[in-house]
Design a protein around this motif. Sequence first.
Motif, PDB file in Angstrom:
ATOM      1  N   THR A 124     -12.344   0.412   2.360  1.00  0.00           N
ATOM      2  CA  THR A 124     -11.267  -0.026   3.248  1.00  0.00           C
ATOM      3  C   THR A 124     -11.422  -1.481   3.657  1.00  0.00           C
ATOM      4  O   THR A 124     -10.699  -1.957   4.515  1.00  0.00           O
ATOM      5  N   TYR A 167       1.896   9.282   5.563  1.00  0.00           N
ATOM      6  CA  TYR A 167       0.567   9.308   4.940  1.00  0.00           C
ATOM      7  C   TYR A 167      -0.530   8.801   5.845  1.00  0.00           C
ATOM      8  O   TYR A 167      -1.691   9.065   5.605  1.00  0.00           O
ATOM      9  N   THR A 168      -0.170   8.015   6.834  1.00  0.00           N
ATOM     10  CA  THR A 168      -1.214   7.359   7.603  1.00  0.00           C
ATOM     11  C   THR A 168      -0.800   7.205   9.057  1.00  0.00           C
ATOM     12  O   THR A 168       0.363   6.926   9.344  1.00  0.00           O
ATOM     13  N   GLU A 179      -5.754  -0.130   3.006  1.00  0.00           N
ATOM     14  CA  GLU A 179      -5.289   1.227   3.239  1.00  0.00           C
ATOM     15  C   GLU A 179      -5.450   2.011   1.947  1.00  0.00           C
ATOM     16  O   GLU A 179      -4.801   1.701   0.953  1.00  0.00           O
ATOM     17  N   TYR A 203       4.163  -0.542   3.739  1.00  0.00           N
ATOM     18  CA  TYR A 203       4.123  -0.648   2.285  1.00  0.00           C
ATOM     19  C   TYR A 203       3.550   0.623   1.655  1.00  0.00           C
ATOM     20  O   TYR A 203       4.005   1.053   0.606  1.00  0.00           O
ATOM     21  N   SER A 204       2.574   1.211   2.288  1.00  0.00           N
ATOM     22  CA  SER A 204       1.905   2.388   1.727  1.00  0.00           C
ATOM     23  C   SER A 204       2.857   3.554   1.540  1.00  0.00           C
ATOM     24  O   SER A 204       2.782   4.269   0.546  1.00  0.00           O
ATOM     25  N   ARG A 205       3.753   3.757   2.502  1.00  0.00           N
ATOM     26  CA  ARG A 205       4.664   4.908   2.432  1.00  0.00           C
ATOM     27  C   ARG A 205       5.527   4.874   1.168  1.00  0.00           C
ATOM     28  O   ARG A 205       5.507   5.827   0.388  1.00  0.00           O
ATOM     29  N   GLY A 260       1.181   0.878   7.207  1.00  0.00           N
ATOM     30  CA  GLY A 260       1.852   1.988   6.535  1.00  0.00           C
ATOM     31  C   GLY A 260       3.182   1.621   5.910  1.00  0.00           C
ATOM     32  O   GLY A 260       3.687   2.322   5.047  1.00  0.00           O
ATOM     33  N   ALA A 301       3.390   4.997  -2.151  1.00  0.00           N
ATOM     34  CA  ALA A 301       2.869   6.340  -2.416  1.00  0.00           C
ATOM     35  C   ALA A 301       3.988   7.274  -2.862  1.00  0.00           C
ATOM     36  O   ALA A 301       3.807   8.075  -3.781  1.00  0.00           O
ATOM     37  N   ILE A 348      -4.440   4.878   0.785  1.00  0.00           N
ATOM     38  CA  ILE A 348      -3.254   5.500   0.190  1.00  0.00           C
ATOM     39  C   ILE A 348      -2.451   4.463  -0.588  1.00  0.00           C
ATOM     40  O   ILE A 348      -2.078   4.677  -1.739  1.00  0.00           O
ATOM     41  N   GLY A 349      -2.158   3.351   0.037  1.00  0.00           N
ATOM     42  CA  GLY A 349      -1.378   2.308  -0.623  1.00  0.00           C
ATOM     43  C   GLY A 349      -2.081   1.745  -1.844  1.00  0.00           C
ATOM     44  O   GLY A 349      -1.465   1.547  -2.897  1.00  0.00           O
ATOM     45  N   ASN A 350      -3.367   1.500  -1.713  1.00  0.00           N
ATOM     46  CA  ASN A 350      -4.119   0.961  -2.856  1.00  0.00           C
ATOM     47  C   ASN A 350      -4.189   1.960  -4.001  1.00  0.00           C
ATOM     48  O   ASN A 350      -4.027   1.604  -5.162  1.00  0.00           O
TER      49      ASN A 350
END
Length: 162
Positions: A14, A68-69, A23, A77-79, A75, A82, A25-27
Motif C-alpha cells: 500500500t 470496495y473501500t 489502494e 478511481y478504484s470503484r 475510492g 474495479a 483494489i484499484g491497483n
Amino acid sequence: HYLKLCQEDTPCPTGDGARVQMEPIGNTALCTLAFFGAGCRPTEGRYRGVVARAIEYMLSRQQPNGDYTPNDLIGAYSRPIALQALAEAAAASGDEEIVPYVQRGVDFLACIQAEKGGWRYRVVDNANDTSVVSWVLFAAKAAEKVGAHVRRSIYEGSDMML
C-alpha cells in the motif's frame, strides 16, 4: 509485478510514507485490465493463475452495497476501475456468477452520482471531475456488455458535464 506481490500469505503493498497510500483494489483492477488488454484470460494461458487470483481478490473485497473501500479519498478511481475489470472478467471467462457483483458496482456508482451529474473524489462531494467521470463511463459500458442494467442517469448526467 504488483499482482505477483499480492499473494495469499502476503497482503498487497500500500505504499510507505506517501501522502495518499496506494489502494490495492484499484491497483489490482488496473493490472488486471492490462492483462486482459494483452489477451490474457483467467482460464487459459501463462498468466491464468495471476488473473484468476486478481479476480477472486476483487470479488472478495466488494462490500454488500457494491463499494470496495471505506477510504473515500482514493475510492473515486478504484470503484469504476474495479467495476470495469470485473465486467471484463465476466466477459472473458463467461462466468455468470460475476455479473451480480458487476450489477452491485454499477448500482453503487449510480447512487453516489453528484447532483451536477458526475462524480468526484469523495462520495459526498457534489462536484464533477472529468477523469473520474471517464472511468465511470468506461465501466458502465463494460457492465452493459455482460448484461448489467445501467441507469440512464449515469449517461445523462455525464452528458450534462462533458
